[in-house]
Design an enzyme around this catalytic site. Structure first.
Site, PDB file in Angstrom:
ATOM      1  N   ASP A 142       0.834  -1.192   0.000  1.00  0.00           N
ATOM      2  CA  ASP A 142       0.000   0.000   0.000  1.00  0.00           C
ATOM      3  C   ASP A 142       0.880   1.257   0.000  1.00  0.00           C
ATOM      4  O   ASP A 142       1.887   1.313   0.715  1.00  0.00           O
ATOM      5  CB  ASP A 142      -0.867  -0.033   1.273  1.00  0.00           C
ATOM      6  CG  ASP A 142      -1.947   1.019   1.292  1.00  0.00           C
ATOM      7  OD1 ASP A 142      -2.796   1.005   0.387  1.00  0.00           O
ATOM      8  OD2 ASP A 142      -1.936   1.863   2.218  1.00  0.00           O
ATOM      9  N   GLU A 158       1.768  -0.292  -4.908  1.00  0.00           N
ATOM     10  CA  GLU A 158       0.809   0.723  -5.360  1.00  0.00           C
ATOM     11  C   GLU A 158       1.588   2.020  -5.510  1.00  0.00           C
ATOM     12  O   GLU A 158       2.012   2.608  -4.513  1.00  0.00           O
ATOM     13  CB  GLU A 158      -0.310   0.894  -4.325  1.00  0.00           C
ATOM     14  CG  GLU A 158      -1.362   1.888  -4.783  1.00  0.00           C
ATOM     15  CD  GLU A 158      -2.088   2.595  -3.637  1.00  0.00           C
ATOM     16  OE1 GLU A 158      -3.182   3.095  -3.870  1.00  0.00           O
ATOM     17  OE2 GLU A 158      -1.536   2.666  -2.519  1.00  0.00           O
TER      18      GLU A 158
HETATM   19  C1  NOJ Z   1      -4.408   2.956  -0.853  1.00  0.00           C
HETATM   20  C2  NOJ Z   1      -5.521   1.979  -0.651  1.00  0.00           C
HETATM   21  O1  NOJ Z   1      -5.744   1.296  -1.851  1.00  0.00           O
HETATM   22  C3  NOJ Z   1      -6.694   2.794  -0.168  1.00  0.00           C
HETATM   23  O2  NOJ Z   1      -7.883   2.048  -0.172  1.00  0.00           O
HETATM   24  C4  NOJ Z   1      -6.386   3.327   1.195  1.00  0.00           C
HETATM   25  O3  NOJ Z   1      -7.438   4.157   1.634  1.00  0.00           O
HETATM   26  C5  NOJ Z   1      -5.091   4.162   1.168  1.00  0.00           C
HETATM   27  N1  NOJ Z   1      -4.045   3.527   0.425  1.00  0.00           N
HETATM   28  C6  NOJ Z   1      -4.573   4.405   2.558  1.00  0.00           C
HETATM   29  O4  NOJ Z   1      -4.078   3.222   3.115  1.00  0.00           O
END
Ligand code: NOJ
Length: 522
Positions: A206, A268
């Site tokens: 993440d 991500e």
């Molecule tokens: C990216 C995640 O995909 C999202 O759903 C989340 O709210 C944020 N990061 C914070 O962790």
């Protein structure tokens, strides 16, 4: 799952189809209206039938659920809402038994405010060093330490009862960790080993462009850094994200993961340029980075072609990845116009995505053609809705539970009649049951496409050759195996490229490719 020496040369994930399970919304086994690990286990037969190679499970760790699990209070335990560690072990074992690998989310940028570290930090303990606490600015320290905004809206700082402020790039319930702190690093290593030892096949990381903050936490320049909420790319000049020191964290993660042959890391990464993106997928950092190019490109052949070419170039010798939707963006049926038009376009883009070399990430429900749900305000739960004072509705519309079979209100998602977000009354036509035997359904299209991708030699090789095509159309050929994928986004039929048709996203008109249609040929 085992990996042999031969596999190491060609990693299993190189052309895998991943399936993102948004755990809250996939399948509920106990009737509380929230999906859980046993629910996923009970639907593994479906996932095998669909033909996916691996799952990405969104966070199922102990959490007060301020951001639906992305606020983690204990990264090495399962939240009772989703099951327990024994249920997790059963799920991994059974998934492997079905030939499906399991990757799990890792949330290193922040913890929950209920994490014991943060609670101790609030009490003034040495754990403060693991977060970013600062005195405020101005008289009495009443102003936040800098002008940073939270991705979810509002300031990125919250004041504590002792008058100091702490940093949270997301919700106030998600304090950012200080990655200069040795305990923070050591704890992540423990977490990685914990899940690897339980048999996971990798991690989705993440906010992989987060973690490191610009030294001294300088103000952001509002002329350079737009104030945006939700998922979007951050420019290099944004002091909150994409700082060079973040690459040390990825190298550390990679060293741990490399002790488990076959395990994969997928970051991500929301950064603005391809060059910045490429820095995350170097040989000693992440194996893969999420590429949001298709998720942010309109249904237009020229734009899609440019997105594909840029994405392939950005990873160089690495493996490209493709995503049309996930739990943070509007579902693509809706993005493409909704209704019949949106569905037709989504069918065409599924064939484009699954024809491309590299890794495809499907988001649960896209194989059913689910649109974004238009939810009533009372039902909205995403912190973005509240943090923006209602100006943005947030991401709930793409997170509504999956319709499996039978009637509303829960269509087999839950044995009870509750679902954590209401399921639209018109979703009867989208259930798995109603699509399974229908050769014209979205589900049948995905099953067929994935099966061909796995079994046909036409998909060999990674290089693409682009054909000349009429305006609003493109056709590429995979040089190795010879698969041709043609897309028509114009409003007139065009001649199909020569070849035998393997699959089409809609009915073909003799030798012509109708508007809003894609076809595979050899
Ligand atoms: C990216 C995640 O995909 C999202 O759903 C989340 O709210 C944020 N990061 C914070 O962790």
């Amino acid at each position: 799952m085992g990996t042999t020496a031969d596999d190491a040369a060609v990693p299993w994930w190189q052309d895998a189809v991943f399936y993102q399970v948004y755990v809250r919304s996939f399948a509920d086994s106990d009737g509380d209206g929230v999906g859980d690990l046993e629910g996923i286990r009970s639907r593994l037969g479906y996932l095998e039938l669909l033909g996916v190679d691996a799952l990405w499970l969104t966070p199922f760790y102990r959490s007060p659920m301020a951001d639906h699990g992305y606020d983690v209070a204990d990264p090495r335990d399962v939240d009772p809402l989703f099951g327990d560690l024994a249920a997790f072990d059963r799920l991994v074992a059974d998934a492997h038994g079905h030939g499906i690998r399991v990757t799990v989310d890792l949330v290193p940028n922040h913890t929950s405010d209920q994490h014991p570290w943060f609670q101790a930090a609030l009490r003034g303990g040495p754990e403060r060093a693991r977060y970013h606490f600062r005195p405020g600015r101005g008289p009495g320290g009443e102003q936040p330490p800098n002008n940073w905004t939270s991705v979810f809206g509002g300031p990125a700082w919250t004041r504590t009862p002792d008058g100091s402020w702490y940093l949270h790039l997301f919700a106030p319930e998600q304090p950012d960790l200080n990655w200069d702190d040795a305990d923070v690093r050591a704890d992540l290593v423990r977490t990685l080993r914990f899940w690897l030892d339980r048999g996971v096949d990798g991690f989705r990381i993440d906010v992989a462009h987060g973690m490191a903050k610009a030294p001294g936490l300088p103000d952001l320049d509002p002329a350079v850094v737009p104030v945006l909420t939700g998922a979007h790319a951050h420019p290099a000049a944004d002091p909150r994200f994409d700082n060079d020191e973040v690459h040390d964290v990825h190298r550390m993660i990679r060293q741990v993961v490399d002790r488990h042959p076959g395990a994969v890391t997928i970051g991500e990464i929301w950064v603005e340029t391809d060059e910045r993106f490429a820095r995350y997928v170097r040989p000693d950092e992440l194996h893969l980075g999420f590429n949001f190019a298709l998720a942010t490109t309109a249904f237009d052949a020229d734009s899609v072609r440019r997105a594909v070419e840029r994405s392939v170039a950005a990873v160089g010798a690495g493996t490209p990845t493709w995503t049309l939707s996930n739990h943070d963006v509007e579902r693509h049926v809706t993005r493409y116009g909704g209704g019949e038009v949106g569905l037709r376009r989504a069918r065409a883009m599924a064939l484009v995505e699954l024809a491309l070399p590299g890794v495809a990430f499907l988001y649960n429900g896209e194989e059913l053609g689910l649109p974004n749900a238009d939810l009533p305000e009372w039902a909205l739960q995403d912190p973005i809705f509240e943090r923006t004072g209602g100006a943005e509705r947030g991401r709930d519309g793409c997170r509504v539970p999956l319709p499996w079979e039978g009637p509303p209100p829960t269509y087999g998602f839950s044995p009870g009649d509750k679902s954590w977000l209401p399921m639209p009354p018109e979703w009867a036509a989208h259930t798995v049951e109603s699509q399974l035997e229908d050769p014209g359904s979205m589900l049948s299209l995905y099953r067929h496409a994935i099966e061909l991708r796995k079994t046909s030699e036409a998909f060999a090789g990674t290089e693409l050759e682009w054909y000349g095509a009429p305006p609003g159309c493109f056709a590429f050929r995979r040089k190795g195996g010879g698969l041709i994928c043609a897309l028509n986004t114009s409003d007139a039929p065009v001649p199909l490229p020569p070849g035998t048709t393997l699959l089409a996203s809609g009915p073909l008109d003799g030798e012509e490719l109708p508007p809003e249609t894609a076809a595979w040929l050899v």
